[in-house]
Scaffold this active site. Structure first.
Site, mmCIF file in Angstrom:
data_model
loop_
_atom_site.group_PDB
_atom_site.id
_atom_site.type_symbol
_atom_site.label_atom_id
_atom_site.label_comp_id
_atom_site.label_asym_id
_atom_site.label_seq_id
_atom_site.Cartn_x
_atom_site.Cartn_y
_atom_site.Cartn_z
ATOM 1 N N ALA A 58 0.802 -1.237 0.000
ATOM 2 C CA ALA A 58 0.000 0.000 0.000
ATOM 3 C C ALA A 58 0.831 1.282 0.000
ATOM 4 C CB ALA A 58 -1.010 0.035 1.151
ATOM 5 N N ALA A 59 2.136 1.179 -0.201
ATOM 6 C CA ALA A 59 2.939 2.414 -0.291
ATOM 7 C C ALA A 59 2.505 3.221 -1.513
ATOM 8 C CB ALA A 59 4.424 2.073 -0.371
ATOM 9 N N GLY A 60 2.314 2.529 -2.640
ATOM 10 C CA GLY A 60 1.859 3.224 -3.858
ATOM 11 C C GLY A 60 0.473 3.823 -3.650
ATOM 12 N N ASP A 61 -0.389 3.094 -2.962
ATOM 13 C CA ASP A 61 -1.746 3.603 -2.703
ATOM 14 C C ASP A 61 -1.690 4.846 -1.818
ATOM 15 O OD1 ASP A 61 -2.755 1.448 -4.118
ATOM 16 O OD2 ASP A 61 -2.940 0.208 -2.321
HETATM 17 O O1 RIB Z 1 -1.777 -2.083 -3.255
HETATM 18 C C1 RIB Z 1 -1.960 -2.969 -2.192
HETATM 19 C C2 RIB Z 1 -3.272 -3.664 -2.320
HETATM 20 O O2 RIB Z 1 -3.254 -4.465 -3.474
HETATM 21 C C3 RIB Z 1 -3.600 -4.597 -1.193
HETATM 22 O O3 RIB Z 1 -4.258 -3.982 -0.118
HETATM 23 C C4 RIB Z 1 -4.408 -5.685 -1.870
HETATM 24 O O4 RIB Z 1 -5.744 -5.719 -1.489
HETATM 25 C C5 RIB Z 1 -4.245 -5.441 -3.361
HETATM 26 O O5 RIB Z 1 -5.380 -4.928 -3.899
#
Ligand code: RIB
Length: 306
Positions: free
Chosen positions: A251-254
């Protein structure tokens, strides 16, 4: 609440195992721990934008199972408007099987479940939410025709349209590019979209230039610990990453995408928004898990560059 950032995308329950090293094909290794964590690229980006100061609405689908209830409650606890999160009857929620090794590298297998049921009709039903937003964000964990619809509608409404092309397995429809203000791929996604292998700043720039050629206005290639490369038709700029002790890159990119969206929606200058998003992403890798690792605005503001 009138949301200024709308995130259209996936909600997943992440089933996370930690192991010393990732198994090779056909190999069995022992894991050290297992847990369920709220995730999904769309939901993670919504949580990041909300914790980092935006008013956020989520558009997506969950299953009619216990995970669906938990995922919705998690977003509500993060003050995210979930009126456009649809529960799909007799369907399982999306899940992601994540393995993290001792070097904080991960592998992820996503099973779309209810995320695969998000249709353009869902977006038409909540068009008002798109109309009042400043920034519209999407990724690629929901059906491709839905993403195409969101990009096109965002352009019609003259919003800031951000596409995080994750996960990417090949080129995007060429007519999408003209609708995208900010395309934010990582190295492997930049390669999948452009055909240019990205293993250096120079190759990241070449790949990004190709994506600009396709019609994207601005490209930000996220490069993990190597920072981020901004490319537009007029300008190329490298932003070094803050140095932190990495625990888990999930989730760093998110967090980068959500933080960048929140900063733009707050009126921050683009380069400052990139630096702000980088600090948020760097902080996220210092904690395990997807949504539990996403920092607050106070955490980011309190971060002192070493
Ligand atoms: O980017 C990370 C996410 O990718 C995770 O939380 C997982 O659910 C996938 O969708």
């Amino acid at each position: 609440m009138q949301a200024n950032v709308v995130v259209v995308g996936s909600l997943n329950m992440d089933l996370v195992t930690r192991t010393e090293r990732l198994p090779r094909p056909g190999e069995t290794v022992f894991g050290q721990s297992f847990g369920t964590v709220h995730g999904g690229k769309g939901a993670n980006q919504a949580v990041a934008a909300s914790r980092l100061g935006a008013r956020v609405a989520m558009v997506g689908c969950v299953g009619s199972d216990a995970y669906g209830v938990q995922l919705r409650e998690g977003l509500l606890a993060d003050r995210i408007d979930c009126l456009a999160v649809r529960t799909v009857p007799e369907s399982a929620s999306g899940v992601a099987l994540i393995t993290v090794d001792a070097n904080s590298q991960n592998t992820i297998v996503v099973v779309a479940g209810a995320n695969g049921c998000l249709e353009p009709e869902d977006l038409k039903a909540c068009d008002q939410v798109l109309q009042v937003a400043d920034v519209i964000v999407c990724q690629l964990e929901v059906p491709i025709e839905t993403v195409g619809y969101v990009l096109g509608r965002g352009r019609e409404l003259d919003k800031i349209v951000i596409l995080n092309p994750a996960p990417a397995s090949g080129p995007l429809p060429r007519h999408w590019y003209g609708a995208i203000d900010y395309l934010i791929p990582n190295e492997s996604e930049a390669w999948a979209l452009s055909g240019v292998t990205v293993d250096s700043l120079e190759s990241a720039e070449l790949a990004a230039r190709q994506l600009i050629e396709f019609g994207a206005r601005k490209v930000i290639v996220t490069l993990g610990a190597k920072g981020a490369l901004f490319v537009s038709a007029q300008r190329v700029e490298h932003f070094a990453a803050p140095r932190v002790e990495a625990v888990d890159a999930t989730a760093a990119g998110d967090t980068f995408v959500g933080g960048f969206s929140a900063a733009l929606a707050a009126g921050m200058d683009q380069d400052d928004a990139i630096r702000f998003a980088q600090v948020a992403a760097a902080l996220s890798v210092t904690h395990a898990g997807a949504q539990p690792s996403i920092p607050s605005l106070r955490d980011v503001q309190g971060f002192a560059t070493p």
